[in-house]
Scaffold this active site. Structure first.
Site, mmCIF file in Angstrom:
data_model
loop_
_atom_site.group_PDB
_atom_site.id
_atom_site.type_symbol
_atom_site.label_atom_id
_atom_site.label_comp_id
_atom_site.label_asym_id
_atom_site.label_seq_id
_atom_site.Cartn_x
_atom_site.Cartn_y
_atom_site.Cartn_z
ATOM 1 N N HIS A 178 12.583 -12.390 8.705
ATOM 2 C CA HIS A 178 13.624 -12.176 7.710
ATOM 3 C C HIS A 178 14.120 -13.633 7.247
ATOM 4 O O HIS A 178 15.239 -13.623 6.637
ATOM 5 C CB HIS A 178 14.642 -11.175 8.178
ATOM 6 C CG HIS A 178 14.312 -9.898 8.289
ATOM 7 N ND1 HIS A 178 14.120 -8.971 7.595
ATOM 8 C CD2 HIS A 178 13.843 -9.140 9.696
ATOM 9 C CE1 HIS A 178 13.817 -7.729 7.580
ATOM 10 N NE2 HIS A 178 13.549 -7.778 9.037
ATOM 11 N N SER A 216 1.453 -5.426 9.096
ATOM 12 C CA SER A 216 1.308 -5.720 7.568
ATOM 13 C C SER A 216 -0.037 -4.849 7.290
ATOM 14 O O SER A 216 -0.847 -5.569 6.446
ATOM 15 C CB SER A 216 0.870 -7.178 7.486
ATOM 16 O OG SER A 216 2.188 -7.683 7.489
ATOM 17 N N SER A 217 -0.069 -3.356 7.622
ATOM 18 C CA SER A 217 -1.360 -2.682 6.904
ATOM 19 C C SER A 217 -1.265 -2.786 5.427
ATOM 20 O O SER A 217 -2.247 -2.635 4.843
ATOM 21 C CB SER A 217 -1.419 -1.462 7.784
ATOM 22 O OG SER A 217 -0.157 -0.691 7.439
ATOM 23 N N ASP A 224 3.354 -11.777 4.566
ATOM 24 C CA ASP A 224 2.253 -10.768 4.854
ATOM 25 C C ASP A 224 0.999 -11.341 3.948
ATOM 26 O O ASP A 224 0.017 -11.315 4.731
ATOM 27 C CB ASP A 224 2.869 -9.636 4.897
ATOM 28 C CG ASP A 224 3.754 -9.425 5.543
ATOM 29 O OD1 ASP A 224 4.234 -10.058 6.430
ATOM 30 O OD2 ASP A 224 4.539 -8.096 5.381
ATOM 31 N N GLY A 272 4.019 -2.398 11.661
ATOM 32 C CA GLY A 272 4.906 -3.681 11.439
ATOM 33 C C GLY A 272 3.843 -4.901 11.605
ATOM 34 O O GLY A 272 4.095 -5.874 11.795
HETATM 35 C C1 GLA Z 1 7.845 -7.329 6.454
HETATM 36 C C2 GLA Z 1 7.894 -8.046 4.966
HETATM 37 C C3 GLA Z 1 7.845 -9.612 4.837
HETATM 38 C C4 GLA Z 1 8.966 -10.270 6.144
HETATM 39 C C5 GLA Z 1 9.241 -9.238 7.228
HETATM 40 C C6 GLA Z 1 10.302 -9.823 8.175
HETATM 41 O O1 GLA Z 1 6.871 -7.364 6.922
HETATM 42 O O2 GLA Z 1 6.681 -7.616 4.290
HETATM 43 O O3 GLA Z 1 7.718 -10.327 3.709
HETATM 44 O O4 GLA Z 1 10.225 -10.211 5.152
HETATM 45 O O5 GLA Z 1 9.181 -7.886 6.882
HETATM 46 O O6 GLA Z 1 10.122 -11.074 8.381
#
Ligand code: GLA
Length: 395
Positions: free
Chosen positions: A42, A137-138, A183, A135
C-alpha cells in the site's frame, strides 16, 4: 524463448485447449507472470517504494487469426477458468461496460488501439496457474499477457513503462479498481534472480539480486478472500490522498514521521494511523532492499514482521487467517528456518510471503499447513518460487 518445466506444461495445456476449441494449432503464444511483494505494501499509490518479484506462475494466451469471417472487428476469447467465451471489440469506439472477466482484456485492447497497435480480429484461449483472487496479481498478469499478445500480433513493441501504464489504466477504467503501478510493472519487467525496488514516483526500478540458493520464498495461500478488498481498497487510497492534502504535500511519500506527529491533532485517529503505516512502510522497504544486498537476513526478517504488524494494526487490511499464518511462521522462528513472514498484496485474504532457509522449506511448509488447518479448519496451499522473468512472446 526458453521456458521452465511448469511453464512448458501450462503452454502445452493452452495449445490443447486451443485445438479443442478452434481445431488447429495457434500462431501466437505469450505468457505473463503474477507477482509476490516481499515488502512495500500500500505504498505504490502513495508514490513510495515497493519490492516485488515476478513468480513462476503465469497467464498464457494462445491465439490465431479467426477462420470465421463473422468475427470481423471482434476477438473471441475462451478462458479455462470460465464457462462461456467472451467477445471483444478490436476496433471502433470502445467504451468500458459492466465489469466481467473479459473487461481486463477489453481495456488493454482499447489502450493498445490508442497507442496505434491494431490487432485486428483473433481467436484466443487464456490459461493460467496464478491463483485467482489470491493476491498474486492474476489480473495484472492477464492484462500484461493481453498487451504482449497484441505486440506479437502486430509485430510492434511498446516501451516497457508505456505497456505497464496502459495495463494499469485498463484496470482503473475497465475493472474499476484504482490500483497502483506495482503489479503491472513487475509483470512486465520482472527478471530471474532479482527483486525489483521500484520508485513509484519516478517509475525507475533498481534490480536487487536475489539468487542465493540457500533461501527460498514460500508463498502460502490462506484460501480465504473476504469480500472487502473491492470496497476497502479505494477507501484506503482516498484516505491517503486526503491526508496528503491536509498535510499540504503531493503524496504521503513526502511526509516524515516528524511532520505526521506535528499534525496529529488535526488528523482523525484513522487518518493518522493510515499515514503512519505508509511512512513507516516506505522506510522499511528501502531498508529491506539494502539489508538484502548486504545479506543481513535477521534485519530483513524483522522488517517483514514489522510490515505485517503495521498492516494489521494501523492500515487494517489483514484478517485473522493471514495473522494466523504469520504467527505460525513466527513461532517456527529462526531455529526452524523461518527468516520472516508477512501478508502480501492488497489484503483481506490471499497469501503470505515467508522467507525460509531452503534446507528447511519442506518442514516449514508442513508445519505451517498443519497448524493453520488445525486453527482455522481451512486447507491452505503453499508453493515456493524463485524470482521469474517478466512477460514474453513464446511464439
Ligand atoms: C494491489 C494493487 C497494487 C498495490 C497492492 C498493495 O495488489 O493492485 O497496486 O497497491 O494492492 O500493496
Amino acid at each position: 524463448m526458453s521456458v521452465g518445466a511448469s511453464e512448458n506444461t501450462l503452454v502445452q495445456e493452452a495449445l490443447e485447449l486451443f485445438d479443442k476449441h478452434f481445431g488447429r494449432s495457434p500462431r501466437w503464444v505469450v505468457a505473463a507472470p503474477g507477482r509476490v511483494n516481499l515488502i512495500g505494501e500500500h505504498t505504490d499509490y502513495n508514490a513510495g517504494f515497493v519490492l516485488p518479484m515476478a513468480i513462476e506462475r503465469r497467464v498464457v494466451i494462445a491465439a490465431d487469426r479467426p477462420i470465421d469471417p463473422a468475427l470481423d472487428g471482434q476477438a473471441c476469447v475462451v478462458s479455462s477458468a470460465e464457462e462461456v467465451p467472451a467477445l471483444l471489440a478490436v476496433d471502433g469506439d470502445i467504451r468500458p461496460g459492466d465489469v466481467h472477466w473479459s473487461s481486463y482484456l477489453q481495456g488493454v485492447v482499447a489502450g493498445c488501439l490508442a497507442k496505434g497497435l491494431k490487432p485486428g480480429p483473433f481467436e484466443a484461449v487464456v490459461h493460467s496457474d496464478v491463483p485467482l483472487g489470491g493476491g498474486l496479481s492474476s489480473s495484472a498478469a492477464l492484462e500484461v499477457a493481453t498487451a504482449t499478445l497484441i505486440e506479437a500480433i502486430t509485430g510492434q513493441t511498446l516501451d516497457l513503462v508505456t505497456k505497464a501504464l496502459l495495463c494499469q489504466k485498463a484496470e482503473h477504467e475497465y475493472a474499476r479498481m484504482p490500483c497502483g503501478i506495482m503489479d503491472q510493472f513487475i509483470s512486465v519487467m520482472g527478471q530471474a534472480d532479482h527483486l525489483m525496488l521500484l520508485d513509484c514516483r519516478s517509475e525507475q526500478a533498481r534490480m536487487v539480486t536475489f539468487d542465493n540458493p540457500a533461501l527460498t520464498v514460500l508463498i502460502t495461500n490462506s484460501n480465504v478472500k473476504h469480500e472487502l478488498t473491492g470496497s476497502e481498497y479505494p477507501l484506503r487510497r482516498a484516505a491517503c490522498e486526503e491526508t496528503a492534502r491536509l498535510l499540504n504535500i503531493d503524496a504521503l511519500r513526502d511526509a516524515s514521521t516528524e511532520m505526521l506527529e506535528g499534525a496529529k491533532d488535526e488528523l482523525s485517529d484513522e487518518f493518522y494511523r493510515r499515514a503512519r503505516h505508509v511512512i513507516g512502510e516506505i522506510e522499511r522497504t528501502v531498508e529491506a532492499a539494502r539489508a538484502i544486498e548486504q545479506g543481513d537476513w535477521t534485519r530483513v526478517g524483522e522488517l517483514m514482521y514489522a510490515s505485517h504488524n503495521s498492516l494489521r494494526d494501523d492500515y487494517e487490511v489483514s484478517c485473522p487467517e493471514l495473522d494466523s499464518l504469520v504467527e505460525i511462521a513466527g513461532s517456527i522462528g529462526r531455529e526452524g528456518g523461518v527468516i520472516g513472514s508477512r501478508m502480501t498484496g492488497g489484503g483481506f485474504g490471499g497469501c503470505t510471503v515467508t522467507l525460509v532457509e531452503t534446507d528447511k522449506v519442506d518442514a516449514v511448509r508442513e508445519t505451517l499447513c498443519t497448524r493453520y488447518r488445525e486453527k482455522t479448519g481451512i486447507e491452505p496451499t503453499s508453493f515456493a518460487s524463485r524470482p521469474a522473468q517478466g512477460a514474453c512472446i513464446i511464439r
